[in-house]
Design an enzyme around this catalytic site. Structure first.
Site, mmCIF file in Angstrom:
data_model
loop_
_atom_site.group_PDB
_atom_site.id
_atom_site.type_symbol
_atom_site.label_atom_id
_atom_site.label_comp_id
_atom_site.label_asym_id
_atom_site.label_seq_id
_atom_site.Cartn_x
_atom_site.Cartn_y
_atom_site.Cartn_z
ATOM 1 N N GLY A 106 -7.084 -6.652 11.262
ATOM 2 C CA GLY A 106 -7.533 -7.745 12.114
ATOM 3 C C GLY A 106 -8.912 -8.166 11.651
ATOM 4 O O GLY A 106 -9.295 -7.944 10.505
ATOM 5 N N ALA A 107 -9.681 -8.751 12.565
ATOM 6 C CA ALA A 107 -10.991 -9.280 12.203
ATOM 7 C C ALA A 107 -11.923 -8.179 11.694
ATOM 8 O O ALA A 107 -12.572 -8.328 10.651
ATOM 9 C CB ALA A 107 -11.620 -9.994 13.409
ATOM 10 N N ASN B 271 -12.997 0.677 19.348
ATOM 11 C CA ASN B 271 -13.835 0.577 20.536
ATOM 12 C C ASN B 271 -13.633 1.740 21.495
ATOM 13 O O ASN B 271 -12.567 2.332 21.561
ATOM 14 C CB ASN B 271 -13.488 -0.694 21.315
ATOM 15 C CG ASN B 271 -14.001 -1.943 20.628
ATOM 16 O OD1 ASN B 271 -15.106 -1.954 20.098
ATOM 17 N ND2 ASN B 271 -13.189 -2.985 20.619
ATOM 18 N N LYS C 11 -23.083 2.053 23.696
ATOM 19 C CA LYS C 11 -22.374 0.780 23.533
ATOM 20 C C LYS C 11 -21.555 0.462 24.789
ATOM 21 O O LYS C 11 -21.469 -0.690 25.228
ATOM 22 C CB LYS C 11 -21.475 0.847 22.287
ATOM 23 C CG LYS C 11 -20.900 -0.502 21.905
ATOM 24 C CD LYS C 11 -20.277 -0.536 20.512
ATOM 25 C CE LYS C 11 -19.806 -1.958 20.182
ATOM 26 N NZ LYS C 11 -18.470 -2.026 19.624
ATOM 27 N N SER D 61 -15.229 -9.722 23.705
ATOM 28 C CA SER D 61 -13.971 -9.673 22.951
ATOM 29 C C SER D 61 -12.774 -9.394 23.857
ATOM 30 O O SER D 61 -11.687 -9.939 23.653
ATOM 31 C CB SER D 61 -14.064 -8.619 21.849
ATOM 32 O OG SER D 61 -14.367 -7.351 22.420
ATOM 33 N N GLU E 211 -8.067 -3.355 25.589
ATOM 34 C CA GLU E 211 -8.253 -1.912 25.388
ATOM 35 C C GLU E 211 -8.765 -1.240 26.669
ATOM 36 O O GLU E 211 -9.871 -0.699 26.705
ATOM 37 C CB GLU E 211 -9.199 -1.701 24.207
ATOM 38 C CG GLU E 211 -8.620 -2.293 22.925
ATOM 39 C CD GLU E 211 -9.514 -2.115 21.706
ATOM 40 O OE1 GLU E 211 -10.598 -2.727 21.681
ATOM 41 O OE2 GLU E 211 -9.113 -1.363 20.806
#
Lengths: 306, 306
Positions: free
Chosen positions: B14-15, B107, B189, B260, B272
């Site tokens: 993906g990205a 993530n 994060k 996101s 997620e």
């Protein structure tokens, strides 16, 4: 006073106003409706109430476009959405005689206070409607379930006028009772509305069955009840734990019922966020209750329904 | 080892996978991409990365449809969505040599544990990507902002292989650093992702600016941070209060940025939920942290994104 002698105005002719006002008119009371969008239709065709497989027709309805045309009455049934309470400043004064009572049938907290501030606490009464209704067309109300109404004075014991109105409702076939502590009854109703109406929207369209079937959301619903219970008790309302348990237990029978706020939201109508979540949160926070879930739910709902 | 001698596989193109893998390939590393939907396009046209007004073209890309074709490598960059971690059971084994490192760029919490349980803790490393990316077409990545990456061993101090990989990223023009305590960095994060990604969905599409402009939601965001901070500290991670303050302060510059998870949700892709909200809540609850807001947010998001 004979119930049929009561002169009643209905302000807010949505499902609640048309249902209770329509049954009172059907029973012979002098009921005058303030109407806007439905005025011409109802003047022509009257009201139709579908209930328990039967149809109640009220062919002649006294419907008006302004409260000035209605004039002073004995009782004003206030059934506008709480989100439009501001309009009452203009609508109510023409209806007031010396002893006119204002009976709010609206949801949540803060409505009696709103009326008392403007027109005096002694006029104010409140009613809690336990009913599932839907307005399906101009002047046409579908009645799904329940229908009882609990009526009390605001911050005063049950009075003769409460008993008169309870009698008028009873005569109209509506299960009604007088309650000594109106605000306690409001909190008892909120114990259900706060979690189930709130989560139905915050979870983007969850029926009562959806909330109960999800272990996490069911737990959150019960925790929201506990927060409201703590706030209510700090404010002096005696509600036992067993009542909250019962609110969860009885909800299983509702199955895929959509709380009224969820329907309002899905159909793009205003949601009564301040009356059902904002005011209970503010009142609870004001007496030191810890309500992190209600606070978060309230702020989410404000944004979602803005 | 010379950075260009590193043999790297990218699983999850993906990205994130295409951006970091593409820049490493552009810098001369031997990078092999596992691709599905974009395979034919990328084999023909390579990768295109738009960044800071420039375009980086990687015309020749080693893209494969199976990991068996890729074979054993030195490092596997794992960049699949955490919601499809189950697929790694089949994808990873063909890539494993005796010393193959597994570097998850995913993530949230729980991904290192997932890899360690299956292929041994000694293989596992993690990287935190601070980057705003979007895949706009097959093989085409738009890079909006930031791009730094923090890399560490899982439950071990910084090693030679961490330093090698950091050097390889740096050589590819990516701001990268080695971190001693990977899991602490993950919690740092999460302190941002939990409130801002979560409220963006729960409030039905609220940008960072929307949350910050709403006094109630901004307060809830900060309270969610405090809940995560308490959980992180109970789990042994030292994060100062000032860091949470800074997370709010720095967010004002993001303006109408869509987290996101919000974009995933709006575009109908899996969110997620377990990695970002479920696992932090479970780990915090496991050490006695009180997290009523995170618990409610998690259960709402589970339902909303189901």
């Amino acid at each position: 006073m004979n119930p049929t002698d009561l002169k009643i105005a209905v302000v807010g002719s949505g499902a609640v106003g048309c249902y209770y006002g329509g049954l009172l008119a059907h029973a012979g009371c002098d009921v005058r409706f303030l109407m806007r969008a439905d005025l011409a239709t109802v003047q022509e065709r009257g009201l139709t109430i579908h209930t328990h497989g039967e149809t109640v027709e009220v062919p002649k309805v006294a419907a008006f476009g302004t409260t000035a045309e209605i004039g002073p009455v004995d009782i004003v049934l206030i059934a506008v959405k709480t989100t439009t309470n501001g309009a009452l400043d203009e609508l109510v004064p023409p209806l007031l005689g010396e002893k006119t009572a204002l009976l709010t049938l609206q949801n949540g907290l803060g409505n009696e206070e709103f009326l008392a501030t403007r027109w005096g606490e002694e006029r104010v009464m409140g009613g809690l409607c336990f009913v599932c209704l839907n307005r399906t067309a101009p002047g046409v109300i579908d009645h799904f379930d329940a229908g009882s109404i609990s009526i009390g004075e605001f911050h005063r014991p049950v009075s003769d006028r409460v008993r008169e109105i309870v009698a008028a409702f009873a005569r109209a076939g509506i299960e009604s009772r007088a309650v000594e502590n109106l605000v306690t009854e409001r909190w008892r109703k909120l114990l259900w509305n706060i979690p189930f109406n709130g989560l139905s929207i915050a979870a983007h369209g969850a029926t009562v069955a959806d909330v109960l079937a999800d272990d996490g959301l069911r737990k959150v619903a019960r925790e929201l009840m506990d927060e409201a219970l703590d706030a209510a008790r700090r404010l002096g309302h005696e509600i036992p734990d067993a009542f909250a348990d019962h609110q969860i237990d009885r909800s299983y029978a509702m199955k895929r019922y959509k709380p009224s706020s969820m329907i309002d939201w899905q159909e793009g109508r205003p949601v009564e966020v301040e009356a059902i979540w904002g005011e209970p949160w503010r009142q609870g926070a004001g007496v030191g209750a810890s309500m992190p879930r209600l606070e978060m739910l309230y702020h989410l709902l404000r944004r979602i329904t803005a």
